[in-house]
Design an enzyme around this catalytic site. Structure first.
Site, PDB file in Angstrom:
ATOM      1  N   ARG A 282     -17.367 -73.533  -1.779  1.00 14.10           N
ATOM      2  CA  ARG A 282     -18.570 -72.738  -2.039  1.00 14.10           C
ATOM      3  C   ARG A 282     -19.756 -73.404  -1.345  1.00 14.10           C
ATOM      4  O   ARG A 282     -20.287 -74.399  -1.810  1.00 14.10           O
ATOM      5  CB  ARG A 282     -18.832 -72.649  -3.547  1.00 14.10           C
ATOM      6  CG  ARG A 282     -20.147 -71.970  -3.922  1.00 14.10           C
ATOM      7  CD  ARG A 282     -20.127 -70.489  -3.661  1.00 14.10           C
ATOM      8  NE  ARG A 282     -19.129 -69.815  -4.486  1.00 14.10           N
ATOM      9  CZ  ARG A 282     -18.775 -68.546  -4.331  1.00 14.10           C
ATOM     10  NH1 ARG A 282     -19.323 -67.812  -3.371  1.00 14.10           N
ATOM     11  NH2 ARG A 282     -17.843 -68.012  -5.122  1.00 14.10           N
TER      12      ARG A 282
ATOM     13  N   GLN B  63      -9.021 -62.523  -1.036  1.00 15.49           N
ATOM     14  CA  GLN B  63     -10.364 -62.243  -0.543  1.00 15.49           C
ATOM     15  C   GLN B  63     -10.744 -63.176   0.599  1.00 15.49           C
ATOM     16  O   GLN B  63     -10.564 -64.379   0.515  1.00 15.49           O
ATOM     17  CB  GLN B  63     -11.385 -62.391  -1.670  1.00 15.49           C
ATOM     18  CG  GLN B  63     -12.824 -62.167  -1.211  1.00 15.49           C
ATOM     19  CD  GLN B  63     -13.800 -62.041  -2.339  1.00 15.49           C
ATOM     20  OE1 GLN B  63     -13.714 -61.119  -3.133  1.00 15.49           O
ATOM     21  NE2 GLN B  63     -14.731 -62.983  -2.442  1.00 15.49           N
TER      22      GLN B  63
ATOM     23  N   ARG C 205      -9.993 -69.987   5.497  1.00 13.31           N
ATOM     24  CA  ARG C 205     -10.810 -70.911   4.704  1.00 13.31           C
ATOM     25  C   ARG C 205     -10.000 -71.669   3.666  1.00 13.31           C
ATOM     26  O   ARG C 205     -10.525 -72.585   3.028  1.00 13.31           O
ATOM     27  CB  ARG C 205     -11.958 -70.151   4.031  1.00 13.31           C
ATOM     28  CG  ARG C 205     -11.495 -69.127   3.001  1.00 13.31           C
ATOM     29  CD  ARG C 205     -12.665 -68.435   2.338  1.00 13.31           C
ATOM     30  NE  ARG C 205     -12.190 -67.626   1.203  1.00 13.31           N
ATOM     31  CZ  ARG C 205     -12.939 -67.288   0.174  1.00 13.31           C
ATOM     32  NH1 ARG C 205     -14.204 -67.694   0.113  1.00 13.31           N
ATOM     33  NH2 ARG C 205     -12.451 -66.549  -0.802  1.00 13.31           N
TER      34      ARG C 205
ATOM     35  N   HIS D 194     -19.485 -67.538   7.390  1.00 13.89           N
ATOM     36  CA  HIS D 194     -20.152 -67.340   6.092  1.00 13.89           C
ATOM     37  C   HIS D 194     -21.175 -68.455   5.839  1.00 13.89           C
ATOM     38  O   HIS D 194     -20.995 -69.322   4.980  1.00 13.89           O
ATOM     39  CB  HIS D 194     -19.079 -67.328   4.997  1.00 13.89           C
ATOM     40  CG  HIS D 194     -19.497 -66.730   3.706  1.00 13.89           C
ATOM     41  ND1 HIS D 194     -20.718 -66.953   3.126  1.00 13.89           N
ATOM     42  CD2 HIS D 194     -18.824 -65.913   2.863  1.00 13.89           C
ATOM     43  CE1 HIS D 194     -20.788 -66.307   1.979  1.00 13.89           C
ATOM     44  NE2 HIS D 194     -19.659 -65.659   1.796  1.00 13.89           N
TER      45      HIS D 194
ATOM     46  N   ASP E  72     -26.638 -58.167  -1.258  1.00 13.99           N
ATOM     47  CA  ASP E  72     -25.346 -58.218  -0.573  1.00 13.99           C
ATOM     48  C   ASP E  72     -25.298 -57.044   0.397  1.00 13.99           C
ATOM     49  O   ASP E  72     -24.931 -55.931   0.035  1.00 13.99           O
ATOM     50  CB  ASP E  72     -24.197 -58.142  -1.583  1.00 13.99           C
ATOM     51  CG  ASP E  72     -22.857 -58.494  -0.970  1.00 13.99           C
ATOM     52  OD1 ASP E  72     -22.801 -58.692   0.260  1.00 13.99           O
ATOM     53  OD2 ASP E  72     -21.861 -58.582  -1.717  1.00 13.99           O
TER      54      ASP E  72
ATOM     55  N   GLU F 184     -24.963 -64.359   7.710  1.00 12.64           N
ATOM     56  CA  GLU F 184     -23.574 -64.535   8.138  1.00 12.64           C
ATOM     57  C   GLU F 184     -23.224 -63.631   9.319  1.00 12.64           C
ATOM     58  O   GLU F 184     -22.940 -62.451   9.130  1.00 12.64           O
ATOM     59  CB  GLU F 184     -22.639 -64.224   6.967  1.00 12.64           C
ATOM     60  CG  GLU F 184     -23.055 -64.856   5.645  1.00 12.64           C
ATOM     61  CD  GLU F 184     -22.350 -64.240   4.450  1.00 12.64           C
ATOM     62  OE1 GLU F 184     -21.203 -63.771   4.609  1.00 12.64           O
ATOM     63  OE2 GLU F 184     -22.938 -64.202   3.359  1.00 12.64           O
TER      64      GLU F 184
END
Length: 331
Positions: free
Chosen positions: A80, A104, A109, A192, A237, A305
């Site tokens: 995170r 997701q 990652r 991201h 978002d 991003e």
């Protein structure tokens, strides 16, 4: 495509004798991360798990990326904060046959990447005016560190090369995804990036006016950005699709982040990435995220991003897709 360099051996990769001071590259004691430092003091730190950039500091030691205090750096879950790599799917895609069963944001990652090597401004045999270091990382369908979910739910032969280039005033991250098989695959790519700011309530984001966007906080409604400046006043978002030609230096589609009194902080430019996601969880969502700490940390971060997520990139056998971002520090 980035050429593979000889894999270095820890703990230290020294500069060539006889040349002016150059960048150094070291490994952490547990070999979980690679740290590069320019002779002028700027540093970048990359976790091999996810090839996640977890720190970028200027010469004074000021951190430019936001990393959650509760981020898991042991490979137990995606990190995170920093700059996680999203591939081959953005979010989840239950209606897309190739990626519907992937977790997701895919598996890049959550896989352990291989460090392929470094190159610096001394690599050509001479020092340049601006010290530079580039770190290359690799992940393929045959890699031992690949997340098992990838082979189970995405049975394509692929090769990823991810490069992190540190200069005194900028950080560039680029990715090349190659299809090493005969069957075409679809993919999405996103970098991201969690930028560290002093106070989110004073942040202004420019460069998105007239772009269409999907507002994921408002039932994924498609809208158009009419304001010249975007401010963050609650959960945000949005997936923007910019109209600028990012291959044109005169119209590079840059997004600029400023703070109080129009103090410039970051300029984000993109290469072959047509989307920009802007994200901040705000108070309620941050409270519900176990790995988000401190809970008021949303006040010190904003995600800008660059990616290619508005549509699927179809990559034929033997072909590839590449994209990059450069984050430049502004003064």
């Amino acid at each position: 495509m980035v050429e593979r360099a000889n894999k270095p051996k820890p703990p230290n990769l020294s500069s060539t004798p006889g040349l002016p001071p150059q960048a150094t590259v070291t490994f952490s004691e547990d070999n979980s991360r690679v740290i590069a430092e320019l002779p002028t003091g700027e540093t970048v730190e990359v976790l091999l798990y996810g090839a996640t950039v977890i720190s970028w500091k200027d010469a004074s030691g000021d951190e430019k990326l936001w990393l959650s205090e509760a981020a898991k750096l042991d490979g137990s879950r995606a990190v995170r904060g920093g700059i996680p790599i999203v591939f081959p799917v953005f979010g989840t895609a239950p209606d897309h046959p190739q990626t519907k069963d992937l977790p997701q944001h895919g598996f890049a990652r959550t896989s352990r990447w291989e460090f392929l090597g470094k190159s610096t401004s001394e690599s050509a045999g001479r020092a340049t005016d601006e010290p530079t270091v580039k770190l290359d990382f690799g992940l393929s369908s045959a890699a031992p560190g690949l997340d098992p979910k990838a082979t189970a739910h995405w049975p394509f032969k692929f090769n990823l090369i991810y490069s992190v280039t540190l200069k005194r005033e900028s950080l560039t991250t680029s990715i090349v995804a190659t299809n090493d098989g005969s069957a075409p695959f679809d993919c999405q790519v996103l970098l991201h990036t969690y930028l560290r700011v002093k106070d989110i309530t004073t942040v202004n984001i420019t460069g998105l006016q007239n772009a269409t966007y999907i507002d994921k906080v408002d039932a994924s409604t498609t809208k158009q950005e009419t304001a010249p400046t975007l401010t963050i006043t609650g959960e945000t978002d949005r997936v923007y699709t910019t109209t600028a030609d990012t291959s044109d230096a005169a119209d590079d589609g840059a997004v600029t982040v400023t703070e109080a009194n129009n103090t410039p902080r970051f300029r984000v430019t993109r290469d072959n990435l047509s989307n920009v996601v802007v994200w901040n969880p705000w108070a309620d969502k941050a409270e519900g995220m176990a790995d988000f700490a401190p809970k008021d940390g949303y006040k010190q971060m904003v995600c800008v991003e660059p990616g290619s997520v508005g549509a699927w990139q179809s990559v034929e056998g033997g072909d590839g897709f590449e994209g990059a971002q450069t984050i430049t520090l502004l003064h």
